[in-house]
Scaffold this motif. Structure first.
Motif, mmCIF file in Angstrom:
data_model
loop_
_atom_site.group_PDB
_atom_site.id
_atom_site.type_symbol
_atom_site.label_atom_id
_atom_site.label_comp_id
_atom_site.label_asym_id
_atom_site.label_seq_id
_atom_site.Cartn_x
_atom_site.Cartn_y
_atom_site.Cartn_z
ATOM 1 N N ALA A 13 -19.921 9.209 11.414
ATOM 2 C CA ALA A 13 -18.952 10.228 10.868
ATOM 3 C C ALA A 13 -17.838 9.841 11.566
ATOM 4 O O ALA A 13 -17.447 9.026 12.197
ATOM 5 C CB ALA A 13 -19.409 11.509 11.159
ATOM 6 N N VAL A 14 -16.562 10.474 10.837
ATOM 7 C CA VAL A 14 -15.222 10.447 11.540
ATOM 8 C C VAL A 14 -14.753 12.052 11.555
ATOM 9 O O VAL A 14 -15.279 12.891 10.926
ATOM 10 C CB VAL A 14 -14.283 9.679 10.413
ATOM 11 C CG1 VAL A 14 -14.581 8.266 10.407
ATOM 12 C CG2 VAL A 14 -14.395 10.301 9.122
ATOM 13 N N LEU A 15 -13.648 11.934 12.322
ATOM 14 C CA LEU A 15 -13.256 13.545 12.564
ATOM 15 C C LEU A 15 -11.744 13.438 12.010
ATOM 16 O O LEU A 15 -10.879 12.631 12.196
ATOM 17 C CB LEU A 15 -13.412 13.855 14.103
ATOM 18 C CG LEU A 15 -13.092 15.310 14.317
ATOM 19 C CD1 LEU A 15 -14.140 15.704 15.530
ATOM 20 C CD2 LEU A 15 -11.864 15.418 14.787
ATOM 21 N N GLY A 16 -11.214 14.569 11.473
ATOM 22 C CA GLY A 16 -9.961 14.730 10.962
ATOM 23 C C GLY A 16 -9.390 16.025 11.463
ATOM 24 O O GLY A 16 -9.913 16.951 11.463
ATOM 25 N N VAL A 17 -8.260 16.102 12.183
ATOM 26 C CA VAL A 17 -7.543 17.242 12.540
ATOM 27 C C VAL A 17 -6.024 17.254 11.856
ATOM 28 O O VAL A 17 -5.372 16.224 11.805
ATOM 29 C CB VAL A 17 -7.320 17.215 14.273
ATOM 30 C CG1 VAL A 17 -6.516 18.604 14.690
ATOM 31 C CG2 VAL A 17 -8.492 17.250 14.664
ATOM 32 N N ASP A 18 -5.722 18.408 11.556
ATOM 33 C CA ASP A 18 -4.436 18.668 10.790
ATOM 34 C C ASP A 18 -3.794 19.937 11.751
ATOM 35 O O ASP A 18 -4.413 20.991 11.614
ATOM 36 C CB ASP A 18 -4.499 19.176 9.503
ATOM 37 C CG ASP A 18 -3.090 19.333 8.790
ATOM 38 O OD1 ASP A 18 -2.161 18.470 8.964
ATOM 39 O OD2 ASP A 18 -3.037 20.479 8.518
#
Length: 492
Positions: A5-10
């Motif tokens: 998996a990958v993780l994204g933050v905005d």
């Protein structure tokens, strides 16, 4: 068996969002942290950068705790362009000055226009100075807070601050830099030293990379705080609207992304450099791409204001009332310039106007008028994009405002144009995760996020809106003198 998996933050204007995504695009977990911005003076909109990092830590911990997933990379994005100055030890010297909703730098814009030449700035940088220009806000700090500015040693924006905290790297993406007018040369795609030294003397500009390039890897300390694995790569990141465009595949020439959020943003991908005094010309998030962009100072912010004003209302109930009101809001017309206006007016002294009010109008009429006002503003921006040479062949909508259906339907009816809606509407955090996935394997927006639905205009409604749009275009010029005088009183 755990999944890769990958993780994204905005980091957005009203909330921070995080998403854990399998490398095939499947959303495994998502989380939100709501926050508010600070408005310490008229026209000033700021935020404590500590909130950005604290919420990132909290989101990462929630998304990874007990998850049956191996996080391989991290993506970041955020509202922008913002100006966060720190000292040599990376201690923020003041709250970050936010993007075009902050209108404090009018005097600096006038001075820099006179010193550098208004058209020369547009020729070199792609855009005129406006409330969106980060360089003018740096100049404001240098002028108004000289003691503080003398201690400044680094310039960060939202995503680059997260990169610094996660990896220790001091970098900025090219797109964000291209919104730091007048500091970035859009032709050379690099900082323009004569103007950086004039506007920001003694402040080293960050090295530049493209948004999807690795900025560094998660440090042991960041891993301890966030729960992320140490040593995994973190992308350089970018401004949220461009990450949103990537999340829905709107990054090919001819594409226009409409971002339905607290503010409305439009990003049109163009094959070559185009400039217009009423728009922003930037480099894109990906190498070899360019954008012609527009942004409204408010959109969802107005509907949120109405919800709060009504007290006992919720969005679903107000949307139902607006549906019943019908096209034209029973003779109400609104200008959505409640925080000034960015493109195409470039008028920070514009203000909201509600015309045609009677004692018979209802909450549903007001809410409908607000939705229609943003749609009229979208049409105004689209017409300006095409007048500047843009060739809009496809519109892709994204953001929280696409849920529920009415708002997107009104925009299609007002503009007479269809809009594609993708399967996943999480927005910038998902786009940041997509860029992270590209670091560690093959990933594409079309595979991750296929088209789910197309909103098509109703020709009868489009015809009804034609006359109202003409009235909308006449209303600001007719009231500008009055609202400018009122804006001046508000700033005393």
């Amino acid at each position: 068996m755990s999944r890769n998996a990958v993780l994204g933050v905005d980091i957005g204007t009203s909330s921070s969002k995080g998403v854990l995504v399998a490398t095939d695009g499947t959303v495994l977990r998502s989380a939100v942290r709501e926050h508010t911005v600070d408005r310490p003076a008229p026209g000033h909109v700021e935020m404590d950068a500590g909130v950005w990092w604290d919420e990132t830590v909290s989101l990462c911990r929630e998304l990874t705790a007990g998850a049956d997933a191996d996080v391989l990379a991290v993506g970041v994005s955020g509202m922008g362009p913002c100006v966060l100055l720190t000292d040599a030890d990376d201690t923020p010297l003041r709250p970050a000055v936010l993007y075009g909703v902050d209108t404090r730098a009018g005097a600096q814009i006038s001075r820099l226009d006179a010193e550098l030449g208004r058209e020369e700035i547009r020729r070199r940088c792609g855009s005129l100075l406006s409330s969106q220009a980060a360089g003018a806000k740096i100049a404001w700090i240098a002028d108004e807070e000289p003691g503080l500015f003398a201690r400044a040693r680094r310039l960060y924006m939202t995503s680059s601050w997260l990169v610094r905290k996660l990896t220790g790297a001091y970098v900025l993406d090219h797109h964000s830099a291209s919104q730091a007018t007048p500091l970035y040369d859009t032709h050379a795609q690099d900082w323009y030293t004569p103007w950086t030294e004039l506007v920001a003397p003694g402040l080293p500009m960050p090295p530049l990379r493209w948004s999807g390039e690795a900025a560094g890897t998660v440090t042991a300390e960041a891993a301890r705080l966030t729960g992320l694995p140490a040593g995994i790569p973190v992308i350089t990141g970018t401004v949220d609207a461009w990450a949103e465009a990537l999340s829905v595949g709107a990054h090919r020439p001819g594409d226009l992304m409409l971002m339905y959020g607290t503010t409305m943003f439009l990003v049109h991908t163009v094959p070559d450099l185009l400039t217009d005094p009423a728009l922003w010309s930037t480099v894109g998030a990906l190498p070899g791409t360019r954008s012609l962009a527009g942004g409204m100072a408010t959109s969802g912010a107005v509907t949120g204001w109405l919800r709060d004003l009504f007290g006992d209302a919720d969005y679903a109930g107000l949307t139902a009332l607006a549906e019943d009101s019908g096209p034209g809001a029973n003779g109400l017309l609104m200008l959505p310039y409640f925080a000034g206006e960015r493109t195409p007016l470039m008028d920070p002294q514009a203000r909201g106007v509600i015309a045609g009010l009677t004692l018979s109008h209802t909450r549903g009429d007001l809410y409908r008028a607000a939705l229609e006002a943003t749609a009229f503003a979208v049409r105004h921006n689209i017409e300006t994009l095409e007048r500047a040479g843009g060739d809009i062949r496809r519109i892709v909508a994204v953001g929280g405002g696409t849920r529920g259906g009415l708002w997107t339907r009104i925009v299609s009816d007002v503009t007479g144009r269809p809009q594609q809606l993708r399967t996943v509407s999480l927005g910038a955090s998902y786009g940041a995760a997509l860029l992270a996935a590209r670091l560690v394997g093959d990933a594409s927006a079309d595979a991750w996020n296929p088209v789910a639905h197309t909103v098509t205009p109703d020709p009868a409604a489009t015809a009804r809106y034609e006359e109202l749009y003409g009235l909308y275009r006449r209303l600001h010029p007719a009231t500008a003198d009055v609202v400018h005088a009122l804006a001046a009183r508000q700033e005393r």
